[in-house]
Enzyme design. Structure first.
Site, PDB file in Angstrom:
ATOM      1  N   GLU A  85       0.819  -1.219   0.000  1.00  0.00           N
ATOM      2  CA  GLU A  85       0.000   0.000   0.000  1.00  0.00           C
ATOM      3  C   GLU A  85       0.850   1.266   0.000  1.00  0.00           C
ATOM      4  O   GLU A  85       1.749   1.430   0.829  1.00  0.00           O
ATOM      5  CB  GLU A  85      -0.933   0.018   1.221  1.00  0.00           C
ATOM      6  CG  GLU A  85      -1.884   1.202   1.207  1.00  0.00           C
ATOM      7  CD  GLU A  85      -2.923   1.141   2.317  1.00  0.00           C
ATOM      8  OE1 GLU A  85      -3.408   2.203   2.731  1.00  0.00           O
ATOM      9  OE2 GLU A  85      -3.248   0.022   2.762  1.00  0.00           O
ATOM     10  N   LYS A 280      -7.540  -0.576  11.274  1.00  0.00           N
ATOM     11  CA  LYS A 280      -6.899  -1.042  10.035  1.00  0.00           C
ATOM     12  C   LYS A 280      -5.635  -0.231   9.797  1.00  0.00           C
ATOM     13  O   LYS A 280      -4.607  -0.765   9.348  1.00  0.00           O
ATOM     14  CB  LYS A 280      -7.866  -0.896   8.863  1.00  0.00           C
ATOM     15  CG  LYS A 280      -7.334  -1.457   7.540  1.00  0.00           C
ATOM     16  CD  LYS A 280      -6.623  -0.419   6.706  1.00  0.00           C
ATOM     17  CE  LYS A 280      -6.129  -1.008   5.387  1.00  0.00           C
ATOM     18  NZ  LYS A 280      -5.303  -0.055   4.616  1.00  0.00           N
ATOM     19  N   ASP A 296       3.335 -14.760  11.504  1.00  0.00           N
ATOM     20  CA  ASP A 296       2.011 -15.089  10.976  1.00  0.00           C
ATOM     21  C   ASP A 296       1.065 -13.895  11.152  1.00  0.00           C
ATOM     22  O   ASP A 296       0.492 -13.693  12.215  1.00  0.00           O
ATOM     23  CB  ASP A 296       1.472 -16.314  11.727  1.00  0.00           C
ATOM     24  CG  ASP A 296       0.159 -16.828  11.159  1.00  0.00           C
ATOM     25  OD1 ASP A 296      -0.507 -16.095  10.398  1.00  0.00           O
ATOM     26  OD2 ASP A 296      -0.219 -17.962  11.485  1.00  0.00           O
ATOM     27  N   HIS A 393      -1.700  10.685   0.543  1.00  0.00           N
ATOM     28  CA  HIS A 393      -1.845   9.330   0.015  1.00  0.00           C
ATOM     29  C   HIS A 393      -1.835   9.334  -1.504  1.00  0.00           C
ATOM     30  O   HIS A 393      -1.174   8.500  -2.134  1.00  0.00           O
ATOM     31  CB  HIS A 393      -3.156   8.716   0.529  1.00  0.00           C
ATOM     32  CG  HIS A 393      -3.401   7.335   0.006  1.00  0.00           C
ATOM     33  ND1 HIS A 393      -2.700   6.223   0.462  1.00  0.00           N
ATOM     34  CD2 HIS A 393      -4.244   6.877  -0.951  1.00  0.00           C
ATOM     35  CE1 HIS A 393      -3.112   5.154  -0.173  1.00  0.00           C
ATOM     36  NE2 HIS A 393      -4.044   5.513  -1.040  1.00  0.00           N
TER      37      HIS A 393
END
Length: 441
Positions: A85, A280, A296, A393
């Site tokens: 991202e 998130k 993991d 962004h």
């Protein structure tokens, strides 16, 4: 056509690719070319990657980025981050630099307890079962000694085992709930091996316990498995400074900024729709480091999101306050990580990432990962409460759009120059490139 195939796993890698290419792609030659172009030219290294999972056909790359200037507990760290991202690594590095000038991050491991359970069905007297467990509990430790001896030498092992009556949730449902210390390994295989032995011991000991009737001896072990919910394996990361020290070119009024920032966190604490996106953002930082260090990330994600709901409602993982002129921002999260075992000793880039982090212990890695999550959250909230998140962004995303449009080197320079002072959106870039190419014609 999309036909089923028998014995796929027994085919060679080349045969698997050939079948997939012919079965699913309109241009099989192009598909094969793309797949094989991602093979490593080092045959030995490619074989290593092929053996990580089953039915491997190629490698799927993620960029490995670097976020420097993280001052954690008085020591500077450069953090590796594997993520696709745009703006995540830049945001982390920006937050790291910001806080390195204001005392840095503090991180503390509060606990390192991990959990595993044997789930079983028992149709009998619960008091009799408890009596059995009290008398025979030591057998579970004795019969796992061959599994635990190496872990015990490293200071880990089985901490405790308790019998839980869960019949209020499901008829005849009981569990052995065990806690473990696994030191620098994540410990999944160790825990599961112990649990499977617990199940064998449980069945064997019950079969020979005279107080049970034949019906009561007929227990059913449903499954023996570790839990990825580790609410007693907690790390805390935090930053704080005087309100006036928050000032920089993007924060001309520290008091207003801090109050708005705290309010944004409070919204995430009470509003689940916001909390999910808020968390998130934290996971952008956490997952990237977890991936880079061969851990993991699915287990980490599941455990952390469960923790975010521990009070019965999904809520923010981070918190902020202003008290006596001091701005504080922190999070506490469950993290079960390892720095030995698994991919940590196999994947060359994982070994490189851990060496870059100065070969941390599992506790030190917990601190680094938590700090990366807090830094990411701070960067996102600072953008949201000041200029908005899209400006930065989309500037970072501009390169991806340019690549999608297959811009030439000359076009790339003109596009970057144009959007230095113009708002970036996919439509705006497409329109600008279209006009640019029309002018050329």
């Amino acid at each position: 056509m999309n036909n089923a195939i028998a014995g796929f796993s027994k085919l060679s890698k080349e045969e698997k690719i050939s079948w997939i290419a012919k079965e699913y792609f309109s241009n099989p030659e192009e598909a094969v070319s793309i797949i094989t172009n991602y093979w490593n030219s080092d045959v030995k290294l490619q074989k290593l990657h092929d053996d990580f999972i089953e039915n491997t056909i190629t490698n799927f790359y993620l960029p490995l980025g670097i976020a420097p200037n993280f001052l954690i507990n008085g020591r500077f760290k450069t953090i590796p981050m594997a993520i696709e991202e745009s703006s995540v690594v830049a945001a982390a590095a920006n937050a790291a630099k910001f806080w390195s000038e204001r005392g840095g991050f503090k991180a503390t491991v509060l606990n390192t307890e991990k959990i595993g359970q044997v789930h079983f069905i028992y149709k009998g007297d619960a008091l009799k079962l408890q009596q059995f467990f009290t008398e025979k509990k030591f057998r579970f430790f004795v019969e796992t000694e061959n599994i635990t001896k190496n872990m015990q030498r490293r200071g880990g092992g089985i901490l405790d085992i308790v019998l839980n009556d869960k019949t209020d949730l499901l008829p005849n449902y009981f569990q052995l709930h065990a806690t473990f210390e696994t030191k620098d390994s994540m410990g999944a295989n160790f825990i599961n091996s112990c649990l499977e032995q617990f199940a064998k011991t449980l069945k064997s000991e019950i079969a020979h316990f005279e107080a049970f009737s034949e019906k009561e001896k007929n227990i059913q072990v449903v499954m023996s498995i570790l839990s990825n919910y580790v609410p007693n394996c907690i790390v805390r990361a935090e930053v704080s400074c005087k309100l006036e020290d928050l000032a920089d070119k993007n924060i001309p009024n520290p008091q207003d900024f801090a109050e708005k920032f705290v309010r944004a966190v409070q919204i995430a604490e009470v509003e689940p729709y916001r909390a999910v996106t808020h968390n998130k953002g934290i996971m952008n930082g956490i997952d990237a480091v977890v991936l880079a260090t061969g851990n993991d990330f699915r287990a980490v994600e599941a455990g952390i999101h469960a923790y975010a709901s521990k009070d019965g409602k999904y809520s923010s993982l981070s918190h902020a306050k202003i008290e006596n002129g001091i701005f504080s921002f922190w999070l506490e999260i469950p993290l079960a990580l390892g720095t030995v075992g698994g991919l940590t000793s196999l994947h060359p880039l994982v070994k490189l990432a851990l060496e870059m982090l100065e070969n941390p212990s599992a506790k030190e890695l917990m601190q680094i990962v938590a700090v990366a999550g807090l830094a990411q959250n701070f960067a996102a909230l600072r953008s949201l409460t000041t200029n908005g998140i899209q400006e930065g962004h989309m500037k970072m995303h501009l390169g991806n759009i340019i690549n999608q449009l297959e811009a030439s080197d000359a076009e790339r320079i003109m596009i970057l120059n144009h959007f230095q002072n113009n708002a970036v959106s996919h439509a705006a870039v497409v329109e600008y490139v279209h006009d640019l190419r029309k002018i050329k014609l």
